[in-house]
Motif scaffolding. Sequence first.
Motif, PDB file in Angstrom:
ATOM      1  N   ALA A 154       0.930  -1.113   0.161  1.00  0.00           N
ATOM      2  CA  ALA A 154      -0.034  -0.063   0.070  1.00  0.00           C
ATOM      3  C   ALA A 154       0.857   1.354   0.006  1.00  0.00           C
ATOM      4  O   ALA A 154       0.792   2.125  -0.698  1.00  0.00           O
ATOM      5  CB  ALA A 154      -1.019   0.081   1.231  1.00  0.00           C
ATOM      6  N   GLN A 155       1.971   1.201   0.639  1.00  0.00           N
ATOM      7  CA  GLN A 155       2.868   2.459   0.790  1.00  0.00           C
ATOM      8  C   GLN A 155       3.611   2.573  -0.443  1.00  0.00           C
ATOM      9  O   GLN A 155       3.595   3.703  -0.984  1.00  0.00           O
ATOM     10  CB  GLN A 155       3.822   2.220   1.948  1.00  0.00           C
ATOM     11  CG  GLN A 155       3.378   2.479   3.187  1.00  0.00           C
ATOM     12  CD  GLN A 155       4.454   2.171   4.399  1.00  0.00           C
ATOM     13  OE1 GLN A 155       5.640   1.613   4.086  1.00  0.00           O
ATOM     14  NE2 GLN A 155       4.036   2.101   5.541  1.00  0.00           N
ATOM     15  N   ARG A 157       2.404   1.571  -3.434  1.00  0.00           N
ATOM     16  CA  ARG A 157       1.571   1.953  -4.313  1.00  0.00           C
ATOM     17  C   ARG A 157       1.013   3.697  -4.251  1.00  0.00           C
ATOM     18  O   ARG A 157       1.147   4.217  -5.301  1.00  0.00           O
ATOM     19  CB  ARG A 157       0.114   1.469  -4.206  1.00  0.00           C
ATOM     20  CG  ARG A 157      -1.144   1.367  -5.034  1.00  0.00           C
ATOM     21  CD  ARG A 157      -2.186   0.552  -4.867  1.00  0.00           C
ATOM     22  NE  ARG A 157      -1.870  -0.850  -5.018  1.00  0.00           N
ATOM     23  CZ  ARG A 157      -2.413  -1.801  -3.994  1.00  0.00           C
ATOM     24  NH1 ARG A 157      -2.999  -1.562  -2.991  1.00  0.00           N
ATOM     25  NH2 ARG A 157      -1.922  -2.888  -4.189  1.00  0.00           N
ATOM     26  N   ALA A 158       0.982   3.985  -3.143  1.00  0.00           N
ATOM     27  CA  ALA A 158       0.663   5.460  -2.671  1.00  0.00           C
ATOM     28  C   ALA A 158       2.022   6.520  -3.151  1.00  0.00           C
ATOM     29  O   ALA A 158       1.731   7.502  -3.663  1.00  0.00           O
ATOM     30  CB  ALA A 158       0.393   5.666  -1.163  1.00  0.00           C
ATOM     31  N   GLU A 159       3.055   5.874  -2.720  1.00  0.00           N
ATOM     32  CA  GLU A 159       4.453   6.782  -3.407  1.00  0.00           C
ATOM     33  C   GLU A 159       4.440   6.724  -4.826  1.00  0.00           C
ATOM     34  O   GLU A 159       4.890   7.765  -5.535  1.00  0.00           O
ATOM     35  CB  GLU A 159       5.604   5.829  -2.869  1.00  0.00           C
ATOM     36  CG  GLU A 159       6.791   6.830  -2.910  1.00  0.00           C
ATOM     37  CD  GLU A 159       8.065   6.160  -2.284  1.00  0.00           C
ATOM     38  OE1 GLU A 159       9.170   6.388  -3.020  1.00  0.00           O
ATOM     39  OE2 GLU A 159       7.999   5.995  -1.127  1.00  0.00           O
ATOM     40  N   ARG A 162       1.927   9.261  -6.049  1.00  0.00           N
ATOM     41  CA  ARG A 162       2.469  10.554  -5.838  1.00  0.00           C
ATOM     42  C   ARG A 162       3.694  10.951  -6.941  1.00  0.00           C
ATOM     43  O   ARG A 162       3.669  12.047  -7.219  1.00  0.00           O
ATOM     44  CB  ARG A 162       3.232  10.873  -4.529  1.00  0.00           C
ATOM     45  CG  ARG A 162       2.152  10.864  -3.448  1.00  0.00           C
ATOM     46  CD  ARG A 162       2.711  11.255  -1.900  1.00  0.00           C
ATOM     47  NE  ARG A 162       3.679  10.510  -1.568  1.00  0.00           N
ATOM     48  CZ  ARG A 162       3.392   9.227  -0.835  1.00  0.00           C
ATOM     49  NH1 ARG A 162       2.165   8.962  -0.206  1.00  0.00           N
ATOM     50  NH2 ARG A 162       4.313   8.504  -0.402  1.00  0.00           N
TER      51      ARG A 162
END
Length: 179
Positions: A154-155, A157-159, A162
Amino acid sequence: MPGEGDPHAEVMFIGEAPGYHEDRQGRPFVGPAGQFLNELLGRAGLRREQVYITNVVKCRPPGNRDPLPDEIAACAPYLDEQIAVIRPSVIVTLGRYSMARWFPNEKISRIHGKPRRFGDVVVVPMYHPAAALHQPALKELVEKDFDALREIIAQARAEAARTVEAQQSEEKAQQMRLF
């Protein structure tokens, strides 16, 4: 044995080498370690069809011994190409031989489950599922690492989102400067 799975997988698992069952079936992680890997994938919120699974060495070493450095080197271009084609955002190394590609001087007992970014890819070193089958004391540790994998993905994917957003913003700003 090239590997198998989703050719657009977000997550790639890299083991060491095919074992007896894998050699007979021509598929990675189909023996007892593969059955345990399937359970572990579920703990991480993944299904086998969603990921890509391969090995550092593409052929079974004689007597099921550990891969030798020259065998790993001979298969490295194939693994490089797989990574380039699949373009995963997360690579999970299963065992010390796949871990050594990114963490050559580390011990798996020290860094398992600790993600590290290499360019566009997050690499997560983990124990090989077979290690937990041969050493029951490791099973809980391996399960905890896979429990944490969901958040690591999840991290990542979020990065990645961004980064894409920042690139799009930069492209838009450059386009506006043209006029």
